[in-house]
Design a protein around this motif. Structure first.
Motif: not given
Length: 378
Positions: A37-38, A43-45, A104-106
């Motif tokens: 989700g993060v 990074s939507p791409a 960043v997400a991790l």
């Protein structure tokens, strides 16, 4: 790449990573969902790189994390694994800046689920660890000159029983791999849903690859491959991964234990051994629930008939099989043992691998003599 010199078994960073991961492992599935989700927010791409159904992808993340944490103090094994992972991720069109978004997400996911245990020291440990992981993967991907994947055409598809298919494909260009390794596969019926399968033969001069696929209950890809593959279908084949292998220099006896379609990498190893002039004694135990599950037994018997160093032992849990054993695989192995000074290779479902390893070790087989691949089954 080399791991920094202070990255050792006594390193404080190693302990912090393992201890903190142990605290969140019971909620690892939730962590994986939050992680993606993060990732897709920052990074939507990256969302376009993954399939619509993310269940398998989340499982892969968890297995990779568990494997990395387990090897964090074993750089000689960790670095080659990360290099393989980096080369393999090229097929997803992963580029350098994607690694920053993953980091960043991790860290965000770890912080959320560790809560008060997310201290400044733990954050530094995971930040340093991820920096090493990302660097190793990026360096391997950047250094790779070959294609990210190879196109391959289906030339044969047969079903020896109702749930298994033996599928042969011919790549446009030969795919480099060693007997015992596995390859990622994408089929046209399930775009972006890559799955891992081991070739069942050693590398051939004509480049043909043979895969053994069992239709898993609820398995989108495996059921499609077994029931809907057509001659002429165009597949994509990713780079080789895995560490199951036998070196010609090794002179120890060899015990191969295969459950179901986990036979494929071990049959490839036996096929490769058949090309050598001399071999130590090799015992291959091939098991299934019923005789019907021993779908490739005729091929194994022919291989054994022409190679006196190879003994094939079929095993079924229900019913009987001529010249074989009844019961679980590990029970059959132990009945025909002991196996001193023998290297053991195990391939099958995660449950079968765990049960087999535990019993063998209980009976005195050293853990370092037992080899298996983390990603054999997907």
């Amino acid at each position: 790449m080399t791991i920094p010199a202070n990255w050792s078994k006594t390193n404080r960073t190693t302990k912090l990573i393992r201890d903190s991961f142990a605290k969140i492992e019971p909620r690892a599935a939730e962590l994986a969902q939050f992680f993606y989700g993060v990732l897709f927010t920052v990074s939507p791409a990256t969302r376009a790189l993954f399939p619509a159904n993310m269940n398998t992808q989340r499982d892969r993340l968890l297995r990779a994390l568990v494997h990395v944490v387990g090897l964090v103090d074993q750089p000689d094994e960790l670095v080659p694994f990360l290099h393989q992972l980096g080369r393999d991720h090229r097929k997803f069109d992963v580029v350098a800046h994607h690694y920053d978004a993953v980091g960043v997400a991790l860290l965000a996911a770890l912080k959320k689920y560790l809560k008060d245990d997310w201290t400044a020291e733990v954050e530094r440990a995971w930040t340093d660890a991820y920096g090493i992981i990302a660097k190793a993967m990026r360096e391997a991907a950047d250094a790779e000159k070959g294609p990210a994947w190879w196109p391959a055409r289906v030339i044969d598809h047969r079903k020896p029983n109702s749930s298994v298919a033996v599928i042969r494909v011919v790549p446009k260009h030969p795919v480099p791999f060693r007997a015992g390794q596995y390859l990622s596969v994408q089929v046209p019926q399930r775009p972006r849903m890559w799955r891992y399968f081991s070739p069942a033969t050693a590398p051939r001069t004509d480049g043909v690859l043979e895969f053994h696929v069992r239709a898993v209950d609820g398995g989108w890809v495996s059921r499609s491959m077994v029931h809907h593959t057509r001659i002429g279908d165009e597949w994509r084949i990713g780079p080789a991964l895995g560490t199951l292998a036998v070196r010609q220099a090794d002179k120890r006896k060899l015990l191969l234990i295969a459950g179901g379609t986990g036979l494929a990498p071990l049959r490839a190893i036996a096929d490769d051994l058949a090309r050598w002039k001399q071999n130590p004694a090799v015992h291959l135990f091939f098991g299934g629930r019923t005789p019907e599950d021993l779908y490739d037994l005729p091929t194994l018997k022919m291989l054994a008939a022409t190679n006196p160093w190879l003994t094939v032992v079929p095993v079924v849990e229900e019913g009987e099989v001529k010249g074989g054993e009844q019961g679980t695989l590990v029970e059959a192995v132990l009945r025909r043992g002991p196996w001193p000074k023998t290297d053991v290779l195990v391939s099958g479902s995660p449950t079968m691998i765990r049960a087999t390893m535990m019993r063998l070790m209980e009976e005195g087989t050293p853990a370092e003599r037992i080899k298996y691949d983390q990603f054999t089954v997907d």
